[in-house]
Motif scaffolding. Structure first.
Motif, PDB file in Angstrom:
ATOM      1  N   ASP A 152       1.827   3.519  15.098  1.00 15.36           N
ATOM      2  CA  ASP A 152       0.922   3.194  14.008  1.00 15.36           C
ATOM      3  C   ASP A 152       0.944   4.256  12.905  1.00 15.36           C
ATOM      4  OD1 ASP A 152      -0.804   1.193  13.109  1.00 15.36           O
ATOM      5  OD2 ASP A 152      -2.538   2.451  13.555  1.00 15.36           O
ATOM      6  N   MET A 153       0.960   5.527  13.304  1.00 20.50           N
ATOM      7  CA  MET A 153       0.942   6.605  12.303  1.00 20.50           C
ATOM      8  C   MET A 153       2.241   6.634  11.512  1.00 20.50           C
ATOM      9  SD  MET A 153      -0.712   8.945  10.795  1.00 20.50           S
ATOM     10  CE  MET A 153      -2.155   9.431  11.738  1.00 20.50           C
ATOM     11  N   ASP A 154       3.370   6.444  12.188  1.00 20.95           N
ATOM     12  CA  ASP A 154       4.644   6.426  11.458  1.00 20.95           C
ATOM     13  C   ASP A 154       4.728   5.227  10.505  1.00 20.95           C
ATOM     14  OD1 ASP A 154       5.794   8.771  12.189  1.00 20.95           O
ATOM     15  OD2 ASP A 154       7.008   7.958  13.819  1.00 20.95           O
ATOM     16  N   CYS A 155       4.180   4.084  10.930  1.00 22.29           N
ATOM     17  CA  CYS A 155       4.161   2.919  10.031  1.00 22.29           C
ATOM     18  C   CYS A 155       3.399   3.253   8.754  1.00 22.29           C
ATOM     19  CB  CYS A 155       3.504   1.729  10.729  1.00 22.29           C
ATOM     20  SG  CYS A 155       4.474   1.043  12.075  1.00 22.29           S
ATOM     21  N   SER A 156       2.281   3.942   8.926  1.00 24.70           N
ATOM     22  CA  SER A 156       1.477   4.316   7.767  1.00 24.70           C
ATOM     23  C   SER A 156       2.247   5.296   6.880  1.00 24.70           C
ATOM     24  CB  SER A 156       0.162   4.939   8.246  1.00 24.70           C
ATOM     25  OG  SER A 156      -0.628   5.332   7.159  1.00 24.70           O
ATOM     26  N   LYS A 157       2.971   6.232   7.498  1.00 26.64           N
ATOM     27  CA  LYS A 157       3.711   7.226   6.717  1.00 26.64           C
ATOM     28  C   LYS A 157       4.898   6.589   5.986  1.00 26.64           C
ATOM     29  CE  LYS A 157       2.450  11.321   9.393  1.00 26.64           C
ATOM     30  NZ  LYS A 157       2.930  12.383  10.313  1.00 26.64           N
ATOM     31  N   ILE A 158       5.560   5.619   6.642  1.00 18.17           N
ATOM     32  CA  ILE A 158       6.683   4.936   5.986  1.00 18.17           C
ATOM     33  C   ILE A 158       6.181   4.152   4.772  1.00 18.17           C
ATOM     34  CG2 ILE A 158       8.390   3.084   6.281  1.00 18.17           C
ATOM     35  CD1 ILE A 158       8.623   4.057   9.236  1.00 18.17           C
ATOM     36  N   SER A 159       5.052   3.469   4.941  1.00 12.35           N
ATOM     37  CA  SER A 159       4.511   2.730   3.799  1.00 12.35           C
ATOM     38  C   SER A 159       4.046   3.696   2.707  1.00 12.35           C
ATOM     39  CB  SER A 159       3.388   1.781   4.221  1.00 12.35           C
ATOM     40  OG  SER A 159       2.347   2.472   4.818  1.00 12.35           O
ATOM     41  N   LEU A 160       3.594   4.887   3.104  1.00  6.04           N
ATOM     42  CA  LEU A 160       3.225   5.917   2.118  1.00  6.04           C
ATOM     43  C   LEU A 160       4.461   6.362   1.328  1.00  6.04           C
ATOM     44  CD1 LEU A 160       1.257   8.055   0.907  1.00  6.04           C
ATOM     45  CD2 LEU A 160       1.820   9.517   2.847  1.00  6.04           C
ATOM     46  N   ALA A 161       5.571   6.606   2.043  1.00 10.09           N
ATOM     47  CA  ALA A 161       6.802   7.033   1.361  1.00 10.09           C
ATOM     48  C   ALA A 161       7.279   5.962   0.385  1.00 10.09           C
ATOM     49  CB  ALA A 161       7.888   7.338   2.394  1.00 10.09           C
ATOM     50  N   LEU A 162       7.222   4.705   0.818  1.00  8.22           N
ATOM     51  CA  LEU A 162       7.615   3.603  -0.063  1.00  8.22           C
ATOM     52  C   LEU A 162       6.703   3.546  -1.284  1.00  8.22           C
ATOM     53  CD1 LEU A 162       9.245   0.992  -0.652  1.00  8.22           C
ATOM     54  CD2 LEU A 162       7.538  -0.229   0.687  1.00  8.22           C
ATOM     55  N   ASP A 163       5.412   3.661  -1.047  1.00  9.59           N
ATOM     56  CA  ASP A 163       4.423   3.623  -2.130  1.00  9.59           C
ATOM     57  C   ASP A 163       4.687   4.742  -3.130  1.00  9.59           C
ATOM     58  OD1 ASP A 163       1.811   4.584  -3.375  1.00  9.59           O
ATOM     59  OD2 ASP A 163       1.132   2.713  -2.484  1.00  9.59           O
ATOM     60  N   GLU A 164       4.932   5.946  -2.620  1.00 11.42           N
ATOM     61  CA  GLU A 164       5.179   7.085  -3.519  1.00 11.42           C
ATOM     62  C   GLU A 164       6.443   6.868  -4.345  1.00 11.42           C
ATOM     63  OE1 GLU A 164       3.163   9.417  -4.102  1.00 11.42           O
ATOM     64  OE2 GLU A 164       1.730   9.169  -2.472  1.00 11.42           O
ATOM     65  N   ALA A 165       7.469   6.306  -3.699  1.00 16.03           N
ATOM     66  CA  ALA A 165       8.719   6.047  -4.420  1.00 16.03           C
ATOM     67  C   ALA A 165       8.498   5.020  -5.530  1.00 16.03           C
ATOM     68  CB  ALA A 165       9.785   5.564  -3.448  1.00 16.03           C
ATOM     69  N   LEU A 166       7.753   3.974  -5.218  1.00 19.01           N
ATOM     70  CA  LEU A 166       7.477   2.946  -6.231  1.00 19.01           C
ATOM     71  C   LEU A 166       6.605   3.504  -7.355  1.00 19.01           C
ATOM     72  CD1 LEU A 166       6.857  -0.104  -3.851  1.00 19.01           C
ATOM     73  CD2 LEU A 166       8.870   0.308  -5.268  1.00 19.01           C
ATOM     74  N   CYS A 167       5.622   4.325  -6.985  1.00 22.45           N
ATOM     75  CA  CYS A 167       4.776   4.953  -8.015  1.00 22.45           C
ATOM     76  C   CYS A 167       5.618   5.815  -8.955  1.00 22.45           C
ATOM     77  CB  CYS A 167       3.691   5.819  -7.370  1.00 22.45           C
ATOM     78  SG  CYS A 167       2.349   4.893  -6.632  1.00 22.45           S
ATOM     79  N   ASN A 168       6.595   6.537  -8.401  1.00 22.54           N
ATOM     80  CA  ASN A 168       7.455   7.374  -9.240  1.00 22.54           C
ATOM     81  C   ASN A 168       8.289   6.527 -10.196  1.00 22.54           C
ATOM     82  OD1 ASN A 168       6.535   9.774  -8.250  1.00 22.54           O
ATOM     83  ND2 ASN A 168       8.220  10.087  -6.814  1.00 22.54           N
ATOM     84  N   VAL A 169       8.770   5.381  -9.704  1.00 27.60           N
ATOM     85  CA  VAL A 169       9.520   4.471 -10.583  1.00 27.60           C
ATOM     86  C   VAL A 169       8.616   4.002 -11.721  1.00 27.60           C
ATOM     87  CG1 VAL A 169      10.643   2.222 -10.760  1.00 27.60           C
ATOM     88  CG2 VAL A 169      11.103   3.691  -8.778  1.00 27.60           C
TER      89      VAL A 169
END
Lengths: 196, 124
Positions: free
Chosen positions: A63-80
């Motif tokens: 569960d924690m890794d799922c949250s972190k992966i979605s965080l990484a994706l979110d941060e990447a999209l925010c940067n775009v």
């Protein structure tokens, strides 16, 4: 080079001579299993986060890794959105998701590719700020690199940037067994050894 | 709305934050959903409005926040800085493990006052 369709533009995976990622032989399939096109509107980040967290869970992440992966994706999209498109909320972003095959160290993993049509940036200039400098902003790249196992930025062949990031499931040393969850469950061998 | 950026979907702006003043000089701001790039500007505006010398303690109650990204984190870092200027204590309460994880990744958890629940946050 293999050309993989990812919405309108094409994504190019290395033919194996490029040492940058070395994961292409690990893909269960060379075509992304999930392909999404969205506009650069932050409102829709929540849906993408929930989708990738659900997929990551099915690929074996806790569960924690799922949250972190979605965080990484979110941060990447925010940067775009923030830096690539300078907060223009109607520009295209493509996301591709592909599972990684099991190997000796891991039962699997996930590869996420994000492509855009924003301005090209020298990948060596994409660096997070020093954490000792406590100030708002500039944490996205640091978070992505901290959460994911491999992160690669590169200019796309025509226009825009491509981010490829992977993360593997950590194999549990002593995975829980069925009997750990069933009170009173006794293995046949254990039951036989108690019979006299 | 004419002022909205092109392509920006609207909604929920009036229900995202619950703001209360349980006693003189104490303000509690409670987001009711995830804090991400689309919502952190609302949190930032609310904090800026209430982070003033007459506010002794400003509590950001995170019980209903299951997710926060770096834009939310940046908002709270800015609030911490502003609080030093206005002499306002910033307290974060009821932070869940997934939100705490981003503070730990950014190695910022030790710079904030983080308490388990709202009762602890409101103790004088």
């Amino acid at each position: 080079m293999k050309n993989l369709s990812l919405g309108v533009p094409m994504i190019h995976l290395p033919d194996g001579k490029d040492p940058y990622i070395g994961h292409e032989q690990e893909f269960m399939d060379t075509t992304p299993h999930i392909q999404i096109r969205l506009i650069s509107d932050p409102t829709y980040l929540c849906g993408v986060r929930e989708m990738v967290a659900s997929v990551a869970r099915r690929l074996g992440f806790d569960d924690m890794d799922c949250s972190k992966i979605s965080l990484a994706l979110d941060e990447a999209l925010c940067n775009v959105i923030r830096h690539g498109y300078t907060k223009a909320f109607d520009q295209p972003i493509w996301i591709g998701i592909t599972p990684l095959e099991p190997n000796a160290e891991s039962p699997g993993g996930i590869m996420i590719v994000i492509e855009d049509e924003a301005k090209k940036v020298d990948p060596s200039k994409i660096i997070g700020r020093h954490l000792e400098d406590i100030k708002p902003g500039g944490l996205g790249v640091h978070i992505i690199r901290e959460v994911m196992d491999s992160v690669r930025y590169e200019p796309r062949e025509t226009i825009g940037m491509r981010l490829t990031m992977t993360k593997r499931v950590v194999r549990e040393e002593n995975p829980p067994r069925l009997r750990d969850h069933l009170p009173g469950f006794v293995r046949k061998a254990d039951a036989a050894s108690k019979r006299v | 709305m004419d002022s909205a950026p092109k392509g920006y979907a609207m909604g929920e702006s009036d229900t995202f934050l619950i703001i209360s003043e349980p006693s003189t000089g104490v303000v509690v701001i409670a987001p009711t959903a995830d804090v991400d790039m689309s919502r952190s500007p609302m949190l930032r505006t609310a904090i800026q409005q209430h982070m003033k010398p007459s506010t002794e303690t400003l509590v950001v109650h995170l019980e209903d926040v299951g997710y926060m990204d770096s834009s939310g984190l940046a908002t709270l870092v800015e609030a911490m800085r502003t609080g030093k200027a206005t002499n306002t204590n910033l307290v974060l309460s009821a932070m869940g493990p997934k939100v705490l994880a981003i503070f730990e990744i950014a190695r910022l958890e030790s710079f904030f006052t983080i308490v388990a629940g709202i009762d602890e946050a409101l103790q004088p």
